[in-house]
Design a protein around this motif. Structure first.
Motif, short mmCIF file in Angstrom:
data_model
loop_
_atom_site.label_atom_id
_atom_site.label_comp_id
_atom_site.label_asym_id
_atom_site.label_seq_id
_atom_site.Cartn_x
_atom_site.Cartn_y
_atom_site.Cartn_z
N PHE A 92 99.68 -58.09 8.46
CA PHE A 92 98.45 -57.33 8.28
C PHE A 92 97.56 -57.45 9.51
N LYS A 93 97.53 -58.63 10.12
CA LYS A 93 96.75 -58.83 11.34
C LYS A 93 97.25 -57.91 12.46
N GLU A 94 98.58 -57.81 12.60
CA GLU A 94 99.19 -56.89 13.58
C GLU A 94 98.78 -55.45 13.30
N LEU A 95 98.78 -55.07 12.03
CA LEU A 95 98.41 -53.70 11.66
C LEU A 95 96.97 -53.42 12.09
N ILE A 96 96.07 -54.36 11.85
CA ILE A 96 94.67 -54.19 12.24
C ILE A 96 94.54 -54.08 13.75
N GLY A 106 87.96 -45.67 -4.66
CA GLY A 106 87.39 -44.66 -3.77
C GLY A 106 86.53 -45.24 -2.67
N GLU A 107 86.15 -46.52 -2.81
CA GLU A 107 85.29 -47.15 -1.79
C GLU A 107 85.91 -48.39 -1.17
N TYR A 108 86.79 -49.05 -1.94
CA TYR A 108 87.29 -50.37 -1.55
C TYR A 108 88.81 -50.39 -1.70
N GLY A 109 89.48 -50.93 -0.70
CA GLY A 109 90.93 -51.10 -0.78
C GLY A 109 91.26 -52.58 -0.70
N SER A 110 92.29 -53.00 -1.43
CA SER A 110 92.69 -54.40 -1.44
C SER A 110 94.19 -54.49 -1.62
N TYR A 111 94.87 -55.06 -0.64
CA TYR A 111 96.33 -55.10 -0.60
C TYR A 111 96.82 -56.54 -0.48
N TRP A 112 97.70 -56.94 -1.40
CA TRP A 112 98.23 -58.30 -1.35
C TRP A 112 99.14 -58.53 -0.15
N SER A 113 99.05 -59.72 0.42
CA SER A 113 100.06 -60.22 1.35
C SER A 113 100.97 -61.16 0.57
N ALA A 114 102.05 -61.59 1.19
CA ALA A 114 102.98 -62.52 0.57
C ALA A 114 102.56 -63.97 0.80
N PRO A 150 100.43 -67.30 0.45
CA PRO A 150 99.46 -68.02 -0.37
C PRO A 150 98.39 -68.64 0.52
N TYR A 151 97.24 -68.99 -0.07
CA TYR A 151 96.18 -69.59 0.71
C TYR A 151 96.26 -71.10 0.64
N GLY A 152 96.85 -71.70 1.66
CA GLY A 152 96.86 -73.14 1.86
C GLY A 152 96.88 -73.97 0.59
N SER A 153 95.92 -74.85 0.48
CA SER A 153 95.91 -75.82 -0.61
C SER A 153 95.28 -75.27 -1.88
N LEU A 154 94.65 -74.09 -1.80
CA LEU A 154 94.04 -73.52 -3.01
C LEU A 154 95.09 -72.73 -3.76
N ALA A 155 95.64 -73.34 -4.80
CA ALA A 155 96.78 -72.77 -5.51
C ALA A 155 96.40 -71.64 -6.46
N ASP A 156 95.14 -71.24 -6.45
CA ASP A 156 94.76 -70.09 -7.28
C ASP A 156 94.45 -68.86 -6.42
N ARG A 157 94.74 -68.95 -5.10
CA ARG A 157 94.41 -67.84 -4.18
C ARG A 157 95.57 -67.49 -3.26
N ALA A 158 95.47 -66.28 -2.72
CA ALA A 158 96.43 -65.83 -1.71
C ALA A 158 95.68 -64.90 -0.75
N TYR A 159 96.28 -64.62 0.40
CA TYR A 159 95.65 -63.72 1.37
C TYR A 159 95.82 -62.27 0.96
N HIS A 160 94.75 -61.51 1.13
CA HIS A 160 94.85 -60.06 0.94
C HIS A 160 94.13 -59.38 2.10
N PHE A 161 94.49 -58.11 2.30
CA PHE A 161 93.82 -57.28 3.30
C PHE A 161 92.87 -56.38 2.53
N ALA A 162 91.59 -56.42 2.89
CA ALA A 162 90.58 -55.65 2.17
C ALA A 162 89.79 -54.78 3.13
N TYR A 202 84.80 -51.29 7.69
CA TYR A 202 84.94 -52.75 7.59
C TYR A 202 86.34 -53.10 7.12
N ARG A 203 87.00 -54.01 7.86
CA ARG A 203 88.34 -54.45 7.51
C ARG A 203 88.42 -55.96 7.68
N VAL A 204 89.05 -56.64 6.73
CA VAL A 204 89.14 -58.10 6.81
C VAL A 204 90.40 -58.61 6.12
#
Length: 167
Positions: free
Chosen positions: A73-77, A121-129, A131-143, A148-150
């Motif tokens: 996703f970083k490459e895409l940005i 219509g205003e916000y996009g959110s796409y999962w990456s494969a 996971p987010y480090g030690s926080l086992a309830d989160r993962a990286y997404h592209f929003a 604005y892109r993050v």
């Protein structure tokens, strides 16, 4: 990198179709996106790209299709031009490669939490494969919003879009 991005989201019939929403590491859609119904929530996991048990792109599309990683996703940005536009009734970004001129459309399909759909219509959110480090309830997404892109971490229980990639 020679990475090919799919022309539409998982569950979509064409590029201007929002498609389906998936919690992270899940293979089917559901009516309620909550912690109780998310088996990967709180589970320490490594990157799930290409693992058909958890990667919905790999599971549903087969062959070489898989979830993109956070780095992809970083490459895409970094390697594309981003133009806010609409396709049919869908708003989102037309993403054009600075390298070969190929483009894709990423709809601002919003996201699902509990039984609600927000930001369509205003916000996009796409999962990456990834996971987010030690926080086992989160993962990286592209929003993104218009202008604005993050790449950020977010709760796995929420339903987000999936845009497969392939070599």
């Amino acid at each position: 990198s020679g990475l090919k991005w799919a022309t539409c989201n998982v569950g979509a019939n064409y590029s201007g179709d929002n498609g389906d929403y998936y919690a992270w590491g899940e293979l089917s859609t559901k009516g309620n996106y909550d912690a109780e119904s998310c088996p990967t929530n709180g589970k320490e996991m490594s990157d799930i790209t290409g693992n058909p048990t958890y990667d919905v792109a790999s599971n549903k599309w087969g062959a070489t299709w898989r979830l993109p990683t956070e780095a992809e996703f970083k490459e895409l940005i970094d390697n594309c031009k981003w133009k806010w536009t609409s396709q049919g009734s869908c708003s989102g970004y037309k993403v054009t490669s600075k390298i070969n001129g190929n483009s894709i459309f990423l709809p601002a399909a919003g996201w699902r939490h509990d039984m609600l759909l927000s930001g369509c219509g205003e916000y996009g959110s796409y999962w990456s494969a990834t996971p987010y480090g030690s926080l086992a309830d989160r993962a990286y997404h592209f929003a993104f919003y218009k202008g604005y892109r993050v790449i950020d971490r977010n709760y796995r229980v929420n339903g987000r879009s999936v845009r497969p990639v392939s070599k």
